[in-house]
Design a protein around this motif. Structure first.
Motif, PDB file in Angstrom:
ATOM      1  N   LEU A   1       0.864  -1.255   0.136  1.00 57.64           N
ATOM      2  CA  LEU A   1       0.066   0.207   0.145  1.00 57.64           C
ATOM      3  C   LEU A   1       0.908   1.151   0.101  1.00 57.64           C
ATOM      4  N   ALA A   2       1.775   1.148   0.752  1.00 58.02           N
ATOM      5  CA  ALA A   2       2.831   2.370   0.856  1.00 58.02           C
ATOM      6  C   ALA A   2       3.504   2.480  -0.402  1.00 58.02           C
ATOM      7  N   LEU A   3       4.010   1.612  -1.077  1.00 59.24           N
ATOM      8  CA  LEU A   3       4.654   1.538  -2.377  1.00 59.24           C
ATOM      9  C   LEU A   3       3.638   2.069  -3.326  1.00 59.24           C
ATOM     10  N   ARG A   4       2.446   1.618  -3.296  1.00 58.86           N
ATOM     11  CA  ARG A   4       1.644   1.931  -4.326  1.00 58.86           C
ATOM     12  C   ARG A   4       1.355   3.596  -4.263  1.00 58.86           C
ATOM     13  N   ALA A   5       1.377   4.186  -2.923  1.00 59.03           N
ATOM     14  CA  ALA A   5       1.215   5.499  -2.760  1.00 59.03           C
ATOM     15  C   ALA A   5       2.395   6.325  -3.131  1.00 59.03           C
ATOM     16  N   ALA A   6       3.494   5.901  -2.865  1.00 57.99           N
ATOM     17  CA  ALA A   6       4.925   6.243  -3.290  1.00 57.99           C
ATOM     18  C   ALA A   6       4.766   6.494  -4.992  1.00 57.99           C
ATOM     19  N   MET A   7       4.388   5.431  -5.681  1.00 56.99           N
ATOM     20  CA  MET A   7       4.323   5.599  -7.148  1.00 56.99           C
ATOM     21  C   MET A   7       3.582   6.523  -7.579  1.00 56.99           C
ATOM     22  N   GLU A   8       2.331   6.448  -6.923  1.00 59.20           N
ATOM     23  CA  GLU A   8       0.996   7.594  -7.352  1.00 59.20           C
ATOM     24  C   GLU A   8       1.810   8.856  -7.257  1.00 59.20           C
ATOM     25  N   LEU A   9       2.655   9.069  -6.053  1.00 60.51           N
ATOM     26  CA  LEU A   9       3.442  10.532  -6.077  1.00 60.51           C
ATOM     27  C   LEU A   9       4.507  10.856  -7.086  1.00 60.51           C
ATOM     28  N   GLY A  10       4.626   9.674  -7.646  1.00 57.65           N
ATOM     29  CA  GLY A  10       5.905   9.962  -8.841  1.00 57.65           C
ATOM     30  C   GLY A  10       7.283   9.288  -8.434  1.00 57.65           C
ATOM     31  N   ALA A  11       7.257   8.406  -7.536  1.00 60.07           N
ATOM     32  CA  ALA A  11       8.428   7.766  -7.203  1.00 60.07           C
ATOM     33  C   ALA A  11       9.109   7.060  -8.417  1.00 60.07           C
ATOM     34  N   THR A  12      10.325   7.211  -8.495  1.00 62.78           N
ATOM     35  CA  THR A  12      10.985   6.388  -9.377  1.00 62.78           C
ATOM     36  C   THR A  12      12.070   5.511  -8.844  1.00 62.78           C
ATOM     37  N   GLU A  13      12.138   5.772  -7.501  1.00 64.20           N
ATOM     38  CA  GLU A  13      13.014   4.875  -6.890  1.00 64.20           C
ATOM     39  C   GLU A  13      12.716   4.820  -5.507  1.00 64.20           C
ATOM     40  N   VAL A  14      12.769   3.665  -4.726  1.00 65.21           N
ATOM     41  CA  VAL A  14      12.206   3.443  -3.387  1.00 65.21           C
ATOM     42  C   VAL A  14      13.186   2.744  -2.515  1.00 65.21           C
ATOM     43  N   ILE A  15      13.623   3.232  -1.497  1.00 64.30           N
ATOM     44  CA  ILE A  15      14.513   2.492  -0.740  1.00 64.30           C
ATOM     45  C   ILE A  15      13.891   2.069   0.403  1.00 64.30           C
ATOM     46  N   LEU A  16      13.856   0.706   0.702  1.00 70.92           N
ATOM     47  CA  LEU A  16      12.987   0.156   1.752  1.00 70.92           C
ATOM     48  C   LEU A  16      14.201  -0.178   3.014  1.00 70.92           C
ATOM     49  N   LEU A  17      13.570   0.386   4.176  1.00 72.89           N
ATOM     50  CA  LEU A  17      14.408   0.333   5.375  1.00 72.89           C
ATOM     51  C   LEU A  17      13.482  -0.556   6.334  1.00 72.89           C
ATOM     52  N   GLY A  18      13.942  -1.355   7.327  1.00 76.20           N
ATOM     53  CA  GLY A  18      13.487  -1.992   8.122  1.00 76.20           C
ATOM     54  C   GLY A  18      12.435  -3.033   7.558  1.00 76.20           C
ATOM     55  N   SER A  19      13.051  -3.400   6.395  1.00 79.20           N
ATOM     56  CA  SER A  19      12.196  -4.849   5.571  1.00 79.20           C
ATOM     57  C   SER A  19      12.812  -6.132   5.804  1.00 79.20           C
ATOM     58  N   ILE A  20      14.054  -6.036   6.377  1.00 76.36           N
ATOM     59  CA  ILE A  20      14.841  -7.315   6.728  1.00 76.36           C
ATOM     60  C   ILE A  20      14.902  -7.347   8.316  1.00 76.36           C
ATOM     61  N   GLY A  21      14.297  -8.374   8.868  1.00 79.36           N
ATOM     62  CA  GLY A  21      14.131  -8.636  10.162  1.00 79.36           C
ATOM     63  C   GLY A  21      14.065 -10.155  10.688  1.00 79.36           C
ATOM     64  N   ASN A  22      13.563 -10.158  11.842  1.00 78.69           N
ATOM     65  CA  ASN A  22      13.702 -11.459  12.445  1.00 78.69           C
ATOM     66  C   ASN A  22      12.289 -12.274  11.974  1.00 78.69           C
ATOM     67  N   ARG A  23      11.505 -11.619  11.135  1.00 78.74           N
ATOM     68  CA  ARG A  23      10.112 -12.530  10.608  1.00 78.74           C
ATOM     69  C   ARG A  23      10.703 -12.838   9.177  1.00 78.74           C
ATOM     70  N   LEU A  24      10.954 -14.122   8.815  1.00 82.19           N
ATOM     71  CA  LEU A  24      11.436 -14.494   7.519  1.00 82.19           C
ATOM     72  C   LEU A  24       9.998 -14.488   6.511  1.00 82.19           C
ATOM     73  N   ASP A  25       8.919 -14.358   7.156  1.00 81.58           N
ATOM     74  CA  ASP A  25       7.892 -14.275   5.958  1.00 81.58           C
ATOM     75  C   ASP A  25       7.879 -12.814   5.606  1.00 81.58           C
ATOM     76  N   HIS A  26       8.063 -11.870   6.292  1.00 84.05           N
ATOM     77  CA  HIS A  26       7.988 -10.439   6.015  1.00 84.05           C
ATOM     78  C   HIS A  26       9.267 -10.195   4.997  1.00 84.05           C
ATOM     79  N   THR A  27      10.391 -10.653   5.546  1.00 82.36           N
ATOM     80  CA  THR A  27      11.555 -10.684   4.373  1.00 82.36           C
ATOM     81  C   THR A  27      11.188 -11.068   3.331  1.00 82.36           C
ATOM     82  N   LEU A  28      10.880 -12.270   3.110  1.00 85.42           N
ATOM     83  CA  LEU A  28      10.539 -12.940   1.762  1.00 85.42           C
ATOM     84  C   LEU A  28       9.535 -12.000   1.013  1.00 85.42           C
ATOM     85  N   GLY A  29       8.539 -11.494   1.757  1.00 82.54           N
ATOM     86  CA  GLY A  29       7.614 -10.672   1.059  1.00 82.54           C
ATOM     87  C   GLY A  29       8.164  -9.378   0.732  1.00 82.54           C
ATOM     88  N   SER A  30       9.313  -8.730   1.265  1.00 84.07           N
ATOM     89  CA  SER A  30       9.518  -7.565   0.859  1.00 84.07           C
ATOM     90  C   SER A  30      10.614  -7.895  -0.328  1.00 84.07           C
TER      91      SER A  30
END
Length: 177
Positions: free
Chosen positions: A47-76
């Motif tokens: 949802l956040a990435l879609r909002a960023a693209m709607e605002l015209g983002a051409t590059e996105v840096i994802l912070l806090g996307s690797i952690g102790n939840r493997l499912d979240h890391t794989l999703g990222s």
């Protein structure tokens, strides 16, 4: 961002993990909140990435996307494909890793001796050739289940990887000390 004193432009998601005082603080600062119900067919990250693209983002840096939840890391990792399909460069970063997804070509910049891993995100990646990596490849094939592209080494400040088909994760990493 709150701990660093950096105000966000926009907060997106179901907000189930934000501390009440933080949400109230940002609301008082006039930060826009896009709140969604917890039961939805999307992740807060997408949802956040879609909002960023709607605002015209051409590059996105994802912070806090690797952690102790493997499912979240794989999703990222999988949302890198979503960004790539939409013409947006995505980078996942933490203190030890910088992860991008490439199609056709990757230019890797870093220090000589830096570690680089190349892993397929699709069933196979074909026609892989490399320049300026210690373990060079010429028209190689990477397949899921055989991760022999792990722990290569930069031999110059810039390396180049080209390939014909597939999606390739490019991971620059360093060990914790």
């Amino acid at each position: 961002l709150y701990k660093l004193g950096v105000p966000p432009d926009l907060i997106v998601g179901d907000l189930d993990s934000i501390l009440p005082g933080v949400m109230e603080y940002y609301a008082g600062q006039g930060v826009q909140l896009l709140r969604y119900p917890p039961e939805k067919d999307d992740t807060d990250q997408r949802l956040a990435l879609r909002a960023a693209m709607e605002l015209g983002a051409t590059e996105v840096i994802l912070l806090g996307s690797i952690g102790n939840r493997l499912d979240h890391t794989l999703g990222s990792l999988s949302v890198l494909a979503y960004l790539q399909q939409n013409g947006v460069r995505g980078v996942i970063m933490d203190e030890y890793n910088e992860i991008t997804l490439s199609k056709g070509e990757a230019i890797i910049r870093g220090e000589i001796g830096g570690q680089v891993s190349l892993l397929p995100l699709t069933t196979s990646v074909t026609g892989i050739s490399t320049e300026n990596l210690q373990y060079s490849l010429q028209d190689a094939v990477f397949e899921l289940g055989n991760p022999y592209g792990i722990s290569n080494v930069l031999t110059a400040p810039e390396a180049k990887v080209t390939f014909k088909e597939g999606l390739l994760l490019v991971i620059k990493s360093r060990d914790s000390r």
